[in-house]
Write a protein that holds these residues in place. Structure first.
Motif, PDB file in Angstrom:
ATOM      1  N   LEU A   1      31.506 -36.861 -44.486  1.00  0.00           N
ATOM      2  CA  LEU A   1      32.599 -36.479 -43.672  1.00  0.00           C
ATOM      3  C   LEU A   1      33.319 -37.686 -42.927  1.00  0.00           C
ATOM      4  CD1 LEU A   1      30.523 -33.784 -41.477  1.00  0.00           C
ATOM      5  CD2 LEU A   1      32.286 -33.291 -43.282  1.00  0.00           C
ATOM      6  N   THR A   2      34.569 -37.507 -42.828  1.00  0.00           N
ATOM      7  CA  THR A   2      35.460 -38.572 -42.652  1.00  0.00           C
ATOM      8  C   THR A   2      36.008 -38.163 -40.869  1.00  0.00           C
ATOM      9  OG1 THR A   2      37.544 -37.486 -43.172  1.00  0.00           O
ATOM     10  CG2 THR A   2      36.490 -38.900 -44.825  1.00  0.00           C
ATOM     11  N   GLY A   3      35.480 -37.140 -40.368  1.00  0.00           N
ATOM     12  CA  GLY A   3      35.928 -36.996 -39.195  1.00  0.00           C
ATOM     13  C   GLY A   3      35.235 -37.966 -38.059  1.00  0.00           C
TER      14      GLY A   3
ATOM     15  N   THR B   1      27.581 -37.062 -41.161  1.00  0.00           N
ATOM     16  CA  THR B   1      28.543 -38.255 -40.875  1.00  0.00           C
ATOM     17  C   THR B   1      27.938 -39.621 -41.026  1.00  0.00           C
ATOM     18  OG1 THR B   1      27.877 -38.388 -38.535  1.00  0.00           O
ATOM     19  CG2 THR B   1      29.690 -36.670 -39.389  1.00  0.00           C
TER      20      THR B   1
ATOM     21  N   LYS C   1      28.932 -31.380 -47.663  1.00  0.00           N
ATOM     22  CA  LYS C   1      29.615 -32.580 -47.658  1.00  0.00           C
ATOM     23  C   LYS C   1      28.769 -33.814 -47.083  1.00  0.00           C
ATOM     24  CE  LYS C   1      34.093 -34.427 -47.349  1.00  0.00           C
ATOM     25  NZ  LYS C   1      35.748 -34.304 -46.725  1.00  0.00           N
TER      26      LYS C   1
ATOM     27  N   GLY D   1      27.326 -30.951 -43.211  1.00  0.00           N
ATOM     28  CA  GLY D   1      27.885 -32.073 -43.171  1.00  0.00           C
ATOM     29  C   GLY D   1      27.147 -33.350 -42.746  1.00  0.00           C
TER      30      GLY D   1
ATOM     31  N   ASN E   1      37.289 -26.136 -43.191  1.00  0.00           N
ATOM     32  CA  ASN E   1      38.291 -26.204 -44.620  1.00  0.00           C
ATOM     33  C   ASN E   1      37.472 -25.898 -45.765  1.00  0.00           C
ATOM     34  OD1 ASN E   1      40.494 -26.873 -45.579  1.00  0.00           O
ATOM     35  ND2 ASN E   1      39.789 -28.546 -46.581  1.00  0.00           N
ATOM     36  N   LEU E   2      36.073 -26.502 -45.845  1.00  0.00           N
ATOM     37  CA  LEU E   2      35.213 -26.319 -47.122  1.00  0.00           C
ATOM     38  C   LEU E   2      35.201 -24.674 -47.125  1.00  0.00           C
ATOM     39  CD1 LEU E   2      32.647 -29.116 -47.148  1.00  0.00           C
ATOM     40  CD2 LEU E   2      34.421 -28.848 -48.596  1.00  0.00           C
TER      41      LEU E   2
ATOM     42  N   GLU F   1      37.374 -32.686 -35.268  1.00  0.00           N
ATOM     43  CA  GLU F   1      37.622 -32.911 -36.865  1.00  0.00           C
ATOM     44  C   GLU F   1      36.476 -32.947 -37.853  1.00  0.00           C
ATOM     45  OE1 GLU F   1      40.497 -37.127 -35.686  1.00  0.00           O
ATOM     46  OE2 GLU F   1      38.328 -37.363 -36.763  1.00  0.00           O
ATOM     47  N   VAL F   2      35.264 -33.045 -37.276  1.00  0.00           N
ATOM     48  CA  VAL F   2      34.259 -32.572 -38.470  1.00  0.00           C
ATOM     49  C   VAL F   2      34.185 -31.072 -38.161  1.00  0.00           C
ATOM     50  CG1 VAL F   2      31.714 -32.183 -38.117  1.00  0.00           C
ATOM     51  CG2 VAL F   2      32.725 -34.398 -37.639  1.00  0.00           C
TER      52      VAL F   2
ATOM     53  N   ARG G   1      36.672 -28.966 -38.084  1.00  0.00           N
ATOM     54  CA  ARG G   1      37.590 -28.598 -39.108  1.00  0.00           C
ATOM     55  C   ARG G   1      37.538 -28.863 -40.611  1.00  0.00           C
ATOM     56  NH1 ARG G   1      42.072 -26.429 -37.362  1.00  0.00           N
ATOM     57  NH2 ARG G   1      42.409 -25.993 -35.144  1.00  0.00           N
ATOM     58  N   GLU G   2      36.737 -30.176 -40.799  1.00  0.00           N
ATOM     59  CA  GLU G   2      36.642 -30.492 -42.154  1.00  0.00           C
ATOM     60  C   GLU G   2      35.579 -29.384 -42.846  1.00  0.00           C
ATOM     61  OE1 GLU G   2      35.473 -34.792 -44.066  1.00  0.00           O
ATOM     62  OE2 GLU G   2      35.524 -34.515 -41.929  1.00  0.00           O
TER      63      GLU G   2
END
Length: 97
Positions: free
Chosen positions: A16-18, A83, A13, A81, A30-31, A23-24, A26-27
């Motif tokens: 990333l929005t974290g 950011t 990804k 990921g 989740n993937l 948050e990162v 978890r993101e």
């Protein structure tokens, strides 16, 4: 095992929005869950933090490689990921990721 067997585009990804480490993680977890790599996000992240407690995983140059051993892993893979903004992280060069 070859790199092409580990890098799966479904667990990469680039936006990333974290806005922090939790948050990162978890993101990305989740993937991994959505694509069958892990069976439980909370247990997996707990195991990642257990490894983080042993020593920093930020290798410098805005890169971290959080990892660990976990009973919640179904198959080996590398979630990648990126950011847009720097995330505070324990790193070798004192910068975030």
């Amino acid at each position: 095992m070859e790199v092409k067997e580990i890098i799966d585009p479904k667990i990469v990804k680039t936006q990333l929005t974290g806005t922090n480490k939790e948050e990162v993680l978890r993101e990305l977890a989740n993937l991994l869950l959505e694509n069958g790599y892990i069976s439980d996000i909370d247990g997996f992240i707990k195991d990642i933090y257990a490894r983080e407690a042993e020593g920093q995983t930020g290798i410098g140059n805005y890169i971290a490689i959080p990892h660990g051993k976990s009973a919640f892993v179904n198959k080996i893979g590398v979630a990648i990921g990126v950011t847009e903004n720097e995330i505070s992280w324990e790193t070798l060069d004192g910068k975030g990721v």
